[in-house]
Scaffold this motif. Structure first.
Motif, PDB file in Angstrom:
ATOM      1  N   ARG A  17     116.752 -83.010  45.190  1.00 33.18           N
ATOM      2  CA  ARG A  17     115.479 -83.151  44.473  1.00 33.18           C
ATOM      3  C   ARG A  17     115.430 -84.491  43.746  1.00 33.18           C
ATOM      4  O   ARG A  17     114.458 -85.218  43.807  1.00 33.18           O
ATOM      5  N   VAL A  53     119.053 -76.401  51.608  1.00 35.31           N
ATOM      6  CA  VAL A  53     118.333 -76.294  50.329  1.00 35.31           C
ATOM      7  C   VAL A  53     117.940 -74.835  50.098  1.00 35.31           C
ATOM      8  O   VAL A  53     117.838 -74.063  51.046  1.00 35.31           O
ATOM      9  N   GLU A  95     108.506 -75.447  47.123  1.00 34.79           N
ATOM     10  CA  GLU A  95     108.548 -76.824  47.646  1.00 34.79           C
ATOM     11  C   GLU A  95     109.186 -76.909  49.031  1.00 34.79           C
ATOM     12  O   GLU A  95     108.831 -77.774  49.825  1.00 34.79           O
ATOM     13  N   ARG A 143     117.438 -70.994  54.804  1.00 41.52           N
ATOM     14  CA  ARG A 143     116.549 -69.844  54.929  1.00 41.52           C
ATOM     15  C   ARG A 143     115.529 -70.123  56.018  1.00 41.52           C
ATOM     16  O   ARG A 143     115.044 -71.257  56.142  1.00 41.52           O
ATOM     17  N   HIS A 196     122.070 -64.611  60.817  1.00 41.86           N
ATOM     18  CA  HIS A 196     122.265 -64.749  59.358  1.00 41.86           C
ATOM     19  C   HIS A 196     123.639 -64.217  58.924  1.00 41.86           C
ATOM     20  O   HIS A 196     123.739 -63.276  58.126  1.00 41.86           O
TER      21      HIS A 196
HETATM   22  N1  LIG Z   1     123.085 -68.579  55.902  1.00 43.56           N
HETATM   23  C1  LIG Z   1     123.746 -68.034  54.912  1.00 43.56           C
HETATM   24  O1  LIG Z   1     124.415 -67.019  55.090  1.00 43.56           O
HETATM   25  C2  LIG Z   1     123.719 -68.705  53.561  1.00 43.56           C
HETATM   26  C3  LIG Z   1     124.829 -68.558  52.722  1.00 43.56           C
HETATM   27  C4  LIG Z   1     124.825 -69.211  51.503  1.00 43.56           C
HETATM   28  C5  LIG Z   1     123.712 -69.961  51.102  1.00 43.56           C
HETATM   29  N2  LIG Z   1     122.644 -70.061  51.930  1.00 43.56           N
HETATM   30  C6  LIG Z   1     121.459 -70.834  51.513  1.00 43.56           C
HETATM   31  O2  LIG Z   1     121.840 -72.185  51.264  1.00 43.56           O
HETATM   32  C7  LIG Z   1     121.139 -72.643  50.113  1.00 43.56           C
HETATM   33  C8  LIG Z   1     121.907 -73.795  49.485  1.00 43.56           C
HETATM   34  O3  LIG Z   1     123.106 -73.286  48.909  1.00 43.56           O
HETATM   35  P1  LIG Z   1     124.008 -74.183  47.936  1.00 43.56           P
HETATM   36  O4  LIG Z   1     125.076 -73.272  47.427  1.00 43.56           O
HETATM   37  O5  LIG Z   1     124.389 -75.457  48.598  1.00 43.56           O
HETATM   38  O6  LIG Z   1     122.959 -74.482  46.758  1.00 43.56           O
HETATM   39  P2  LIG Z   1     123.063 -75.543  45.586  1.00 43.56           P
HETATM   40  O7  LIG Z   1     124.481 -75.916  45.319  1.00 43.56           O
HETATM   41  O8  LIG Z   1     122.254 -75.011  44.465  1.00 43.56           O
HETATM   42  O9  LIG Z   1     122.361 -76.864  46.190  1.00 43.56           O
HETATM   43  C9  LIG Z   1     121.019 -76.889  46.539  1.00 43.56           C
HETATM   44  C10 LIG Z   1     120.625 -78.331  46.822  1.00 43.56           C
HETATM   45  O10 LIG Z   1     119.275 -78.320  47.301  1.00 43.56           O
HETATM   46  C11 LIG Z   1     118.583 -79.385  46.651  1.00 43.56           C
HETATM   47  N3  LIG Z   1     117.144 -79.127  46.662  1.00 43.56           N
HETATM   48  C12 LIG Z   1     116.451 -78.124  46.082  1.00 43.56           C
HETATM   49  N4  LIG Z   1     115.125 -78.259  46.329  1.00 43.56           N
HETATM   50  C13 LIG Z   1     115.001 -79.383  47.099  1.00 43.56           C
HETATM   51  C14 LIG Z   1     113.884 -80.073  47.652  1.00 43.56           C
HETATM   52  N5  LIG Z   1     112.632 -79.622  47.489  1.00 43.56           N
HETATM   53  N6  LIG Z   1     114.118 -81.194  48.390  1.00 43.56           N
HETATM   54  C15 LIG Z   1     115.381 -81.671  48.552  1.00 43.56           C
HETATM   55  N7  LIG Z   1     116.475 -81.075  48.026  1.00 43.56           N
HETATM   56  C16 LIG Z   1     116.277 -79.942  47.301  1.00 43.56           C
HETATM   57  C17 LIG Z   1     119.171 -79.415  45.262  1.00 43.56           C
HETATM   58  O11 LIG Z   1     118.831 -80.639  44.644  1.00 43.56           O
HETATM   59  P3  LIG Z   1     119.413 -81.083  43.196  1.00 43.56           P
HETATM   60  O12 LIG Z   1     120.888 -81.353  43.448  1.00 43.56           O
HETATM   61  O13 LIG Z   1     118.677 -82.318  42.836  1.00 43.56           O
HETATM   62  O14 LIG Z   1     119.189 -79.912  42.299  1.00 43.56           O
HETATM   63  C18 LIG Z   1     120.649 -79.235  45.584  1.00 43.56           C
HETATM   64  O15 LIG Z   1     121.232 -80.476  45.913  1.00 43.56           O
HETATM   65  C19 LIG Z   1     121.021 -71.386  49.238  1.00 43.56           C
HETATM   66  O16 LIG Z   1     119.930 -71.486  48.331  1.00 43.56           O
HETATM   67  C20 LIG Z   1     120.843 -70.272  50.245  1.00 43.56           C
HETATM   68  O17 LIG Z   1     119.476 -70.011  50.460  1.00 43.56           O
HETATM   69  C21 LIG Z   1     122.625 -69.447  53.151  1.00 43.56           C
END
Ligand SMILES: NC(=O)c1ccc[n+]([C@@H]2O[C@H](COP(=O)([O-])OP(=O)(O)OC[C@H]3O[C@@H](n4cnc5c(N)ncnc54)[C@H](OP(=O)(O)O)[C@@H]3O)[C@@H](O)[C@H]2O)c1
Length: 308
Positions: free
Chosen positions: A169, A195, A200, A224, A271
């Motif tokens: 972000r 993300v 957004e 997602r 998933h």
């Molecule tokens: N497939 C699966 O089984 C599975 C498992 C785990 C997670 N996930 C998904 O993966 C996502 C990410 O996980 P994570 O642990 O890496 O989360 P995280 O550590 O909170 O990191 C999220 C990143 O996304 C960025 N972001 C948020 N909104 C954005 C936008 N509009 N444009 C660009 N960047 C944006 C954030 O920016 P900032 O750094 O600036 O805040 C941050 O760098 C989760 O929310 C979940 O939905 C899926």
């Protein structure tokens, strides 16, 4: 004593014996109003799924929701539209699934660049035909999301001599801001989505995003399903212009008759990226740490913002 609500016995048992914690089991059905009135903390997105509105109505003293998964699921929109009032703190399970999810993204990416689906098909036909599928060396990967999962994927890309560009972000050292995203897509042969699903990021990967990717580009989505426009991606895959690796889809579960199943150039998993041998231990370790912090008056980890 902090009273915690779990939606089923298996979840409750995970907290058995935690000092200073009493667990109430409530699955959303008729419950003991006096016991529910004691509840201050709710464990969400684990076992039986409670809806945010029924939970908020039935638990008048609720002040913390500990979402056990990395994504917030229905708790994100409920926070954004006020169904969950601002007086209730919602925390997610960030970190619990990091390694497994990044691993699945990298596995799909590696399989795609090295042509494993083609070689598997040849193997079934006992066919020895060599193809020149080159790896990640000199490839440019745009990693959208510079959090737990995105940075891990970037490290893996660089380990195999590719170049990773991170987008979040807000910009910081080594990370571009989301305002720069549109201008970066065309210069990368790989786009990885890591993300959260927010207002957004809904359909962030739309027809324009995909059209900006170069021919032969690879889209990887382990975040997602609704972040990607399924119809637009299906069109690119059907024309054999792009490749994709999807652990998440829109809709989910993907109906048996959905055209995505038969799309060319696609590796699809249901998933499962976050699953790992130790995720439940990590998740409940995090829950216990949150409860310790709550009892000690210390700030909670992974507090989510209203737009999530
Ligand atoms: N497939 C699966 O089984 C599975 C498992 C785990 C997670 N996930 C998904 O993966 C996502 C990410 O996980 P994570 O642990 O890496 O989360 P995280 O550590 O909170 O990191 C999220 C990143 O996304 C960025 N972001 C948020 N909104 C954005 C936008 N509009 N444009 C660009 N960047 C944006 C954030 O920016 P900032 O750094 O600036 O805040 C941050 O760098 C989760 O929310 C979940 O939905 C899926």
């Amino acid at each position: 004593v902090i009273t915690v609500c779990a939606a089923d016995n298996a979840t409750a048992e995970r907290l058995a014996g935690t000092p200073g914690v009493e667990v109430v089991v409530w699955d959303g059905g008729p419950g003991d109003a006096a016991a529910l009135a004691q509840v201050e903390v709710l464990l969400a997105n684990v076992g039986v799924r409670l809806t945010p509105s029924e939970a908020v109505k039935a638990l008048p003293n609720l002040r913390v929701v500990l979402v056990v998964s990395a994504g917030l699921g229905p708790w994100g929109p409920a926070l954004a539209d006020g169904t969950v009032p601002a007086s209730i703190t919602v925390c997610n399970g960030r970190g619990v699934h990091t390694s497994a999810t990044a691993e699945m993204a990298v596995a799909g990416l590696m399989a795609t660049v090295r042509g494993l689906p083609t070689f598997w098909e040849q193997q079934r036909r006992h066919e020895w035909t060599r193809h020149d599928f080159t790896g990640l060396e000199n490839r440019r990967a745009l990693i959208v999301g510079a959090g737990e999962i995105g940075t891990r994927i970037a490290a893996a890309v660089e380990l195999f001599d590719g170049a990773a560009t991170l987008v979040a972000r807000s910009a910081r050292a080594g990370v571009h801001s989301s305002a720069e995203l549109a201008g970066l897509i065309g210069g990368h042969d790989i786009a990885v989505i890591a993300v959260p699903h927010t207002r957004e990021t809904e359909r962030l990967v739309d027809a324009r995003f995909l059209a900006a990717m170069p021919d032969g580009g690879i889209l990887v989505n382990v975040a997602r399903g609704s972040i990607v426009d399924t119809a637009a991606l299906l069109d690119e895959l059907t024309r054999h212009r792009l490749h994709a690796v999807l652990d998440v889809t829109d809709p989910e579960p993907l109906p048996a008759e959905h055209p995505l199943w038969a799309a060319p150039n696609l590796i699809l998993t249901p998933h499962v990226a976050g699953l790992s041998a130790g995720w439940q231990d990590r998740a409940f370790g995090l829950v216990r740490e949150q409860l310790r912090r709550l009892a000690a008056g210390e700030p909670l980890l992974n507090r989510t913002m209203k737009d999530y």
